[in-house]
Write a protein that holds these residues in place. Structure first.
Motif, mmCIF file in Angstrom:
data_model
loop_
_atom_site.group_PDB
_atom_site.id
_atom_site.type_symbol
_atom_site.label_atom_id
_atom_site.label_comp_id
_atom_site.label_asym_id
_atom_site.label_seq_id
_atom_site.Cartn_x
_atom_site.Cartn_y
_atom_site.Cartn_z
ATOM 1 N N ALA A 70 -0.344 16.904 1.366
ATOM 2 C CA ALA A 70 -1.544 17.690 1.685
ATOM 3 C C ALA A 70 -1.915 17.530 3.150
ATOM 4 C CB ALA A 70 -2.705 17.256 0.781
ATOM 5 N N ILE A 71 -1.911 16.303 3.625
ATOM 6 C CA ILE A 71 -2.250 16.040 5.031
ATOM 7 C C ILE A 71 -1.200 16.662 5.949
ATOM 8 C CG2 ILE A 71 -2.611 14.236 6.758
ATOM 9 C CD1 ILE A 71 -3.501 12.405 4.399
ATOM 10 N N TYR A 72 0.064 16.525 5.582
ATOM 11 C CA TYR A 72 1.172 17.062 6.388
ATOM 12 C C TYR A 72 1.089 18.585 6.506
ATOM 13 C CZ TYR A 72 6.023 18.334 7.554
ATOM 14 O OH TYR A 72 7.153 18.872 8.127
ATOM 15 N N THR A 73 0.868 19.262 5.380
ATOM 16 C CA THR A 73 0.842 20.725 5.433
ATOM 17 C C THR A 73 -0.342 21.250 6.236
ATOM 18 O OG1 THR A 73 -0.246 20.719 3.253
ATOM 19 C CG2 THR A 73 2.127 21.101 3.301
ATOM 20 N N ARG A 74 -1.431 20.488 6.257
ATOM 21 C CA ARG A 74 -2.601 20.932 7.032
ATOM 22 C C ARG A 74 -2.473 20.564 8.501
ATOM 23 N NH1 ARG A 74 -5.194 23.469 9.510
ATOM 24 N NH2 ARG A 74 -7.465 23.697 9.672
ATOM 25 N N THR A 75 -2.115 19.324 8.787
ATOM 26 C CA THR A 75 -2.146 18.847 10.175
ATOM 27 C C THR A 75 -0.868 19.156 10.948
ATOM 28 O OG1 THR A 75 -1.339 16.644 9.543
ATOM 29 C CG2 THR A 75 -3.720 16.984 9.552
ATOM 30 N N GLU A 76 0.259 19.247 10.258
ATOM 31 C CA GLU A 76 1.532 19.480 10.942
ATOM 32 C C GLU A 76 2.052 20.903 10.768
ATOM 33 O OE1 GLU A 76 2.885 17.293 12.967
ATOM 34 O OE2 GLU A 76 1.300 15.846 12.529
ATOM 35 N N MET A 77 1.897 21.462 9.575
ATOM 36 C CA MET A 77 2.407 22.809 9.311
ATOM 37 C C MET A 77 1.333 23.883 9.502
ATOM 38 S SD MET A 77 5.560 22.170 8.671
ATOM 39 C CE MET A 77 6.377 23.478 7.763
ATOM 40 N N HIS A 78 0.094 23.459 9.766
ATOM 41 C CA HIS A 78 -1.014 24.365 10.094
ATOM 42 C C HIS A 78 -1.369 25.332 8.961
ATOM 43 C CE1 HIS A 78 0.200 22.630 13.791
ATOM 44 N NE2 HIS A 78 1.043 23.563 14.172
ATOM 45 N N LEU A 79 -1.141 24.932 7.722
ATOM 46 C CA LEU A 79 -1.508 25.762 6.584
ATOM 47 C C LEU A 79 -2.949 25.471 6.176
ATOM 48 C CD1 LEU A 79 1.788 25.518 4.490
ATOM 49 C CD2 LEU A 79 1.156 27.196 6.239
ATOM 50 N N ARG A 80 -3.578 26.414 5.488
ATOM 51 C CA ARG A 80 -4.996 26.285 5.172
ATOM 52 C C ARG A 80 -5.256 26.150 3.676
ATOM 53 N NH1 ARG A 80 -8.757 28.605 8.238
ATOM 54 N NH2 ARG A 80 -10.124 27.625 6.717
ATOM 55 N N SER A 81 -4.815 27.112 2.875
ATOM 56 C CA SER A 81 -5.175 27.143 1.458
ATOM 57 C C SER A 81 -4.391 26.153 0.617
ATOM 58 C CB SER A 81 -4.977 28.561 0.905
ATOM 59 O OG SER A 81 -5.805 29.486 1.571
ATOM 60 N N ILE A 82 -3.090 26.071 0.870
ATOM 61 C CA ILE A 82 -2.241 25.261 -0.007
ATOM 62 C C ILE A 82 -2.570 23.773 0.044
ATOM 63 C CG2 ILE A 82 -0.312 24.922 1.600
ATOM 64 C CD1 ILE A 82 -0.013 25.833 -2.121
ATOM 65 N N PRO A 83 -2.951 23.178 1.189
ATOM 66 C CA PRO A 83 -3.326 21.759 1.154
ATOM 67 C C PRO A 83 -4.535 21.499 0.252
ATOM 68 C CG PRO A 83 -2.962 22.481 3.415
ATOM 69 C CD PRO A 83 -2.988 23.714 2.557
ATOM 70 N N LEU A 84 -5.469 22.450 0.197
ATOM 71 C CA LEU A 84 -6.649 22.292 -0.643
ATOM 72 C C LEU A 84 -6.268 22.327 -2.117
ATOM 73 C CD1 LEU A 84 -9.152 24.566 1.322
ATOM 74 C CD2 LEU A 84 -8.615 22.148 1.664
ATOM 75 N N LEU A 85 -5.324 23.194 -2.469
ATOM 76 C CA LEU A 85 -4.824 23.229 -3.840
ATOM 77 C C LEU A 85 -4.187 21.890 -4.215
ATOM 78 C CD1 LEU A 85 -4.114 24.744 -6.485
ATOM 79 C CD2 LEU A 85 -2.004 25.493 -5.357
ATOM 80 N N LEU A 86 -3.416 21.312 -3.306
ATOM 81 C CA LEU A 86 -2.799 20.015 -3.566
ATOM 82 C C LEU A 86 -3.860 18.951 -3.843
ATOM 83 C CD1 LEU A 86 0.016 19.949 -0.852
ATOM 84 C CD2 LEU A 86 0.334 20.157 -3.309
#
Length: 512
Positions: A70-86
């Motif tokens: 979750a942290i990786y997809t938000r902080t490194e991959m710059h995604l928004r919705s999917i980290p919140l789902l995780l």
């Protein structure tokens, strides 16, 4: 930890085209599923099916891995919705410590993500009481959001205090019950509760107010909007993404040369580019939006966008003059699905764009695309966005199947040595020429084995752009690697592979 050491139990399965493929470990499948998810329908998988698959995979891996992902997809991959789902699904599967709270605190980076996380929680945990927006809120999510509330100031809260959200900022305040860190913050929380936040100076509020005025003519209206855009540009409060999204509006409003030069300078500034954390396809969307506009400033802005997207690969290593590289983009029919319902960008575009980004760094390179056949396309190396659109315009030249084996077959027939073979694809490879006889199926793995016998040092990199959970080759094989996602940060994984690591090892280094 290398793929070779964690994938020894891979088994043969069938992909969505009925061709031979290989299953992934739960960790690897979860990683590929989330970094390629926009929570919208894809060619082979509906949104709700993808979400349920992700939820099931979360139950098969360690809670720590999910938190780090979750942290990786938000902080490194710059995604928004999917980290919140995780985070929401993690809260369902794990309790007894503060892991979820710590992950929430490190994943929620913008004020609006507080409300988005609560809306996601509402979606995945519907209340049995129709009078309540949310059922009982996870204590750990609540704790994490309490820390998030302490992070933002009045401007950041006011910017996202909107009436069109199912869970509004005021609702979030009452649900989370954050503890103010000082008197000033308590006063801020009181203003949120009473809906008395000061209206922020943003391009949305300023243009909305301007749009409500009456004008004697279209010329007067155009002049007013042009002056307002110039004011916004000079104010320094027009964010990078807002600037990029409104290039067409600025050109249509005849913004003057000094301000347009300022816009171009900001867009192409390396520090601003890195700070903005835009996905590469955002630059493509902006480029496509203005490329045909008849305006004296269009060319300057196109050049700025080209320079901006080059920043993402400026520090990429491993592609010196002696490295021979083949770049192949899958342009099959299944790649022609948009990354989100409102986007004009398709997986088709992302594969080409990522290949063109890499091409700009290579000295010895062959690039092209494949469908029914493989075709080499020779284009200048520097024009990344222009090349991407040019290749998209040639849609249909190679057909619409996913005959990925054609790429390696060509290398074998040409006896062409490559150090790195890179394929950008949804991984649903098959042989369209044996539709009625699977026993005659030509497989990429067989051609790769032949090629490796010819050139033992060659490496194959599969860039998974769809995350369906199957691979056309066994990743336990030597020199076959998987990378997934739409962000330029996938090139960090590429560099890590050359140093003996992989995507999962990078994720597992995340501090939570």
């Amino acid at each position: 930890m290398m793929y070779n050491s964690i994938l020894k139990e891979e088994k043969s399965v069938k992909n969505h085209e009925g061709a031979t493929a290989y299953a992934m470990s739960p960790e690897l499948e979860l990683y590929t599923a989330v970094v390629t998810a926009s929570l919208s329908d894809t060619n082979y998988e509906k949104q709700d099916v993808r979400v349920e698959r992700i939820a099931k995979l979360i139950g098969k891996v360690s809670p720590e891995f999910v938190a780090r992902l979750a942290i990786y997809t938000r902080t490194e991959m710059h995604l928004r919705s999917i980290p919140l789902l995780l985070l929401v699904e993690l809260a369902k599967n794990h309790n007894g410590d503060d892991l979820v709270a710590r992950a929430v605190e490190k994943t929620v980076l913008r004020a609006d993500e507080i409300m988005e996380l609560l809306m996601c929680y509402q979606w995945r945990n519907p209340s049995s009481d129709p009078r309540k927006k949310l059922g009982k809120l996870s204590r750990q999510i609540q704790n994490g959001l309490q820390h998030a509330f302490n992070r933002f100031d009045e401007y950041q809260f006011a910017k996202y205090d909107r009436d069109n959200l199912d869970v509004k900022l005021r609702d979030a305040l009452f649900l989370v019950h954050p503890k103010a860190k000082d008197v000033q913050q308590q006063a801020l929380f009181d203003k949120i509760a009473s809906r008395q936040l000061e209206t922020p100076y943003t391009w949305e509020t300023e243009l909305s107010a301007l749009g409500q005025q009456k004008y004697e003519s279209d010329v007067q209206r155009k002049k007013a909007f042009g002056e307002k855009w110039e004011e916004l540009i000079d104010s320094g409060k027009l964010g990078y993404m807002a600037m990029m999204r409104n290039l067409r509006n600025m050109l249509q409003s005849d913004v003057s040369l000094p301000q347009m030069m300022k816009v171009a300078s900001i867009l192409s500034n390396a520090e601003q580019v890195e700070k903005s954390k835009q996905l590469p396809f955002r630059y493509l969307s902006a480029y496509r939006e203005i490329e045909k506009m008849d305006n004296v400033h269009t060319s300057m802005l196109l050049t700025a966008l080209e320079n901006a997207v080059k920043v993402s690969v400026q520090n990429l290593e491993g592609f010196d003059a002696d490295t021979r590289v083949l770049l192949a983009a899958d342009v099959s029919g299944s790649m022609q699905c948009s990354v989100s319902p409102k986007s004009t960008v398709q997986n088709y575009d992302i594969g080409i764009l990522l290949s063109m980004l890499l091409k700009s760094k290579c000295k010895s390179v062959v690039s092209g695309f494949f469908g029914d056949i493989w075709k080499v396309i020779n284009l200048p190396q520097d024009n990344i966005l222009a090349n991407t659109l040019e290749m998209h315009r040639r849609e249909g030249e190679v057909g619409y199947s996913t005959n990925g084996y054609k790429v390696i077959e060509w290398l074998v027939k040409e006896n062409m040595q490559m150090d790195k073979v890179m394929i950008f694809t949804d991984c649903q490879m098959w042989d369209s020429n044996c539709r009625h006889n699977r026993y005659q199926e030509k497989k990429i793995k067989d051609y790769w084995h032949t090629y490796k016998s010819m050139f033992p040092e060659a490496k194959l990199y599969l860039f998974d752009l769809a995350g369906y959970g199957q691979m056309p080759l066994n990743l336990a094989e030597k020199d076959v690697y998987l990378i997934a996602g739409w962000s330029e940060r996938i090139f960090d994984v590429l560099s890590a592979i050359d140093k003996g690591e992989d995507a999962l090892s990078i994720i597992n280094k995340i501090d939570v």
